[in-house]
Design an enzyme around this catalytic site. Sequence first.
Site, short mmCIF file in Angstrom:
data_model
loop_
_atom_site.label_atom_id
_atom_site.label_comp_id
_atom_site.label_asym_id
_atom_site.label_seq_id
_atom_site.Cartn_x
_atom_site.Cartn_y
_atom_site.Cartn_z
N HIS A 70 59.58 34.43 43.35
CA HIS A 70 59.06 33.06 43.38
C HIS A 70 60.14 32.18 44.01
O HIS A 70 59.89 31.51 44.98
CB HIS A 70 58.70 32.60 41.96
CG HIS A 70 58.16 31.21 41.91
ND1 HIS A 70 57.86 30.56 40.75
CD2 HIS A 70 57.88 30.34 42.91
CE1 HIS A 70 57.39 29.34 41.03
NE2 HIS A 70 57.41 29.19 42.33
N GLU A 123 60.12 26.16 48.99
CA GLU A 123 61.28 26.77 48.32
C GLU A 123 62.59 26.38 49.04
O GLU A 123 63.59 26.11 48.40
CB GLU A 123 61.14 28.29 48.24
CG GLU A 123 60.02 28.76 47.30
CD GLU A 123 60.18 28.27 45.85
OE1 GLU A 123 61.29 28.35 45.30
OE2 GLU A 123 59.18 27.81 45.27
N HIS A 127 64.92 24.00 46.90
CA HIS A 127 66.00 24.78 46.27
C HIS A 127 67.04 25.29 47.27
O HIS A 127 68.24 25.28 46.97
CB HIS A 127 65.40 25.98 45.52
CG HIS A 127 64.34 25.60 44.54
ND1 HIS A 127 64.62 24.98 43.34
CD2 HIS A 127 62.98 25.72 44.58
CE1 HIS A 127 63.48 24.76 42.68
NE2 HIS A 127 62.48 25.20 43.42
#
Length: 245
Positions: A70, A123, A127
Site C-alpha cells: 500500500h 503515494e 509520503h
Amino acid sequence: MMENIYCFCAILLVTFSHLGRCVPVQNGDNSFDYLLFDQHWPITECLHWKGLNDSNYCSLPKEPNAFNVHGLWPTKTGTTGPHSCSSQPKFDRKALDPILTRLKQRWMNVHGGTDDYSFWAHEWNKHGTCAKVLEPFNTEVKYFNSTLDLNSFYDIYGALTDYGITPGDQFYAIDDILTAIMRKFGKTPQIYCIFSGKQAQLHSVKLCFDKNINLIDCSSVGVKARNCEDRKTLRYLRKLPGGKW
Ligand SMILES: *[C@@H]1O[C@H](CO)[C@@H](O)[C@H](O)[C@H]1NC(C)=O
Ligand SMILES: *[C@@H]1O[C@H](CO)[C@@H](O)[C@H](O)[C@H]1NC(C)=O
C-alpha cells in the site's frame, strides 16, 4: 549523506527554534522518527473497496500469493505523517517505466476502473516527498523500487504459510498471526483488520523501520500489535464471499 543533512537540519531546528522553522523545510516540521510499511492482502482490500460503493469492482490476480504494497510512510511517533513534504519534484509517470512490471505485480491497484498512476502519484506526493530525505528513497523511482525490495524481502504471505496459516474459510487466532511474523522477522508488526458484518478480516500487516531501514519493533514506536477492535480471531480470505470481484 542525506541522513547527515537531515540531522543538520534537525540541529538547526533546535538552534533556531525561536525562528519557528527549520530553514530548508517548506511546510513546517517534516521530521519523522520511523517508517511504517503497510502491505495488504489484495482480496481483503477488494472487499473493503466493494463495500464503499455497490458499483465498485476489483482488479485482482486469480490466485493471489503475495501481500501487496500500500505504501511506505514516514511517521512521527505518536501521530501520523508528516505528509506532502514538498511539491518538488513533481510526480513523473515516465520515471516508473523501468519498474512498471514489478509495480503492477506487487504495488498493484486493486480498485477496478481507477488509474494505476493516480494511486502511485498519491503515494509519492503524500509520503515519497517526505521519505526522500533518506538515501534509498531520494528519487521517485528509488522510492518505489526500494519499497518493492522491502515487499520481496519481508514476504508476509511466505511468513504466514511457513507457520501453516494460509487463506481459506477458517478462523485464525490473531496471536498466531503475530507469532508467525515474529518468528520469521524477529520484530513486532501490527495486524490490521477490517470488518464485514461482525467478522474481522485480515486486511494488512504493518512493519516498522528505523531511518537506516532496519526492521524495528512496532511496539517500540508505540504502534500497537493488534488493530482489530477486541477480536481474538480473524479470517484470511481466499476469495470474496460470493466469489465475485
Ligand atoms: C457509487 O458509484 C456510482 C458510479 O460511479 C456513483 O454514481 C454513485 O454516486 C456512488 N455512490 C456513492 C454512495 O458514493
Ligand atoms: C530495482 O530493484 C531491483 C532489485 O533490487 C534492481 O535489480 C533494479 O536494477 C532496480 N531498478 C531500478 C530502475 O532502479
